[in-house]
Design an enzyme around this catalytic site. Sequence first.
Site, PDB file in Angstrom:
ATOM      1  N   GLU A  71       0.854  -1.185   0.000  1.00 57.12           N
ATOM      2  CA  GLU A  71       0.000   0.000   0.000  1.00 57.12           C
ATOM      3  C   GLU A  71       0.889   1.234   0.000  1.00 57.12           C
ATOM      4  O   GLU A  71       2.035   1.179   0.443  1.00 57.12           O
ATOM      5  CB  GLU A  71      -0.968  -0.037   1.186  1.00 57.12           C
ATOM      6  CG  GLU A  71      -0.316  -0.136   2.545  1.00 57.12           C
ATOM      7  CD  GLU A  71      -0.324   1.193   3.251  1.00 57.12           C
ATOM      8  OE1 GLU A  71      -1.285   1.944   3.070  1.00 57.12           O
ATOM      9  OE2 GLU A  71       0.646   1.484   3.951  1.00 57.12           O
ATOM     10  N   GLY A 144       1.534  -8.301   7.270  1.00 60.59           N
ATOM     11  CA  GLY A 144       1.157  -9.169   6.160  1.00 60.59           C
ATOM     12  C   GLY A 144       2.148  -9.080   5.013  1.00 60.59           C
ATOM     13  O   GLY A 144       2.562 -10.089   4.446  1.00 60.59           O
ATOM     14  N   ASN A 206      11.509  -5.782  18.764  1.00 62.01           N
ATOM     15  CA  ASN A 206      11.097  -4.412  19.067  1.00 62.01           C
ATOM     16  C   ASN A 206      11.136  -4.107  20.550  1.00 62.01           C
ATOM     17  O   ASN A 206      11.521  -3.026  20.962  1.00 62.01           O
ATOM     18  CB  ASN A 206       9.680  -4.161  18.552  1.00 62.01           C
ATOM     19  CG  ASN A 206       9.691  -3.447  17.216  1.00 62.01           C
ATOM     20  OD1 ASN A 206      10.721  -2.911  16.820  1.00 62.01           O
ATOM     21  ND2 ASN A 206       8.575  -3.434  16.530  1.00 62.01           N
ATOM     22  N   GLU A 254      31.328 -14.189   4.038  1.00 62.36           N
ATOM     23  CA  GLU A 254      32.160 -14.396   5.219  1.00 62.36           C
ATOM     24  C   GLU A 254      31.310 -14.416   6.497  1.00 62.36           C
ATOM     25  O   GLU A 254      31.627 -15.118   7.447  1.00 62.36           O
ATOM     26  CB  GLU A 254      33.212 -13.288   5.293  1.00 62.36           C
ATOM     27  CG  GLU A 254      34.534 -13.746   5.874  1.00 62.36           C
ATOM     28  CD  GLU A 254      35.607 -12.678   5.769  1.00 62.36           C
ATOM     29  OE1 GLU A 254      36.271 -12.445   6.775  1.00 62.36           O
ATOM     30  OE2 GLU A 254      35.766 -12.080   4.691  1.00 62.36           O
TER      31      GLU A 254
END
EC number: 3.6.5.-
Length: 452
Positions: A71, A144, A206, A254
């Site tokens: 969106e 989503g 978070n 690496e």
Amino acid sequence: MRECISVHVGQAGVQIGNACWELYCLEHGIQPDGQMPSDKTIGGGDDSFNTFFSETGAGKHVPRAVFVDLEPTVIDEVRTGTYRQLFHPEQLITGKEDAANNYARGHYTIGKELIDLVLDRIRKLADQCTGLQGFLIFHSFGGGTGSGFTSLLMERLSVDYGKKSKLEFSIYPAPQVSTAVVEPYNSILTTHTTLEHSDCAFMVDNEAIYDICRRNLDIERPTYTNLNRLIGQIVSSITASLRFDGALNVDLTEFQTNLVPYPRIHFPLATYAPVISAEKAYHEQLSVAEITNACFEPANQMVKCDPRHGKYMACCLLYRGDVVPKDVNAAIATIKTKRTIQFVDWCPTGFKVGINYQPPTVVPGGDLAKVQRAVCMLSNTTAIAEAWARLDHKFDLMYAKRAFVHWYVGEGMEEGEFSEAREDMAALEKDYEEVGMDSVEGEGEEEEGDEY
């Protein structure tokens, strides 16, 4: 050249992308319109920052990045923001309707309309590279688009660019700060789908970042901007070795070689220090020993889990700024004696160290203090299985009642996909458990039952 292409998917990916590119531009002295006064070679050149920026004939530096969201609102902020002239308009790809926090919409219904456009844009970026080394993919687990579209993209990238490495920066849903009820569903579906396609995934929780902002920076109510700037610093430390010349230059492959002992066990834990506000930094001498020690504090980790209960399989310390190997060796020696750092018995207890002489940069008007040196520790530890266990438990609570499942089935998924994904996650937890077991004594014992 060893170029990297960054792909930012969904709201979280795009907003972290903003923070990261803002920081990269400051670090390299690139102006918001893409001009770089310090760069004398027009149109190309072989500087280290060319891994992340391409140069036009007019001397404009363009990020090798794609922003995708199903969106438009979030990407519209990029289109109108400070750095609007930095990006090529075709690098900002938006759909018309969003995935509504539904993995199935991101992966099947809405996602499939946009995927070919995105892959075509990525192909154009890849064509400009002389030696593409891989992709960095930024997304959240809970949304989503972040979950569904990312997993679709990863599958397609594996087909088109089979041997190129793919590193993820994934935002793990915070236990306290939830934006959607169905986050556990999306997370487990996306982890299951991308597990075989991703080479290395840095998880960022978070809640852990919230706590760091509250505790270390004295921000009472951290906003996403605060969180993203901190995440930007961490991403910048991880990628600094790709963008600057350092004593130990790590390329994408690496990372995997050093951090991933088995293909499925590819979720390193990132810890960053020092996170400190300007008022405090003024009164503290942040020595190499201090910041190195801070890396072993669970409080500074990007994911809530306790490595003191797990075992380490690998450990990399990436320093930047005013750091010399002698200080680092002394700091590590002290830590080895003081801390109870347990490595798995089949792994040498080596710390891999990278030093970059470019000091950390901070965004003006941001929360972080300008410091002389910083360190980012990447460690692969069995403790991160705690994060999966938390998520699996939440999934089970909802799935036992089949809550919200009809939204997924209505978009063309089958219920079997849920149980398949959940079994894969159970296997992943088991893998972590087995990796941490002692190799010799562990053979004869009976396995202890799962903790559900």
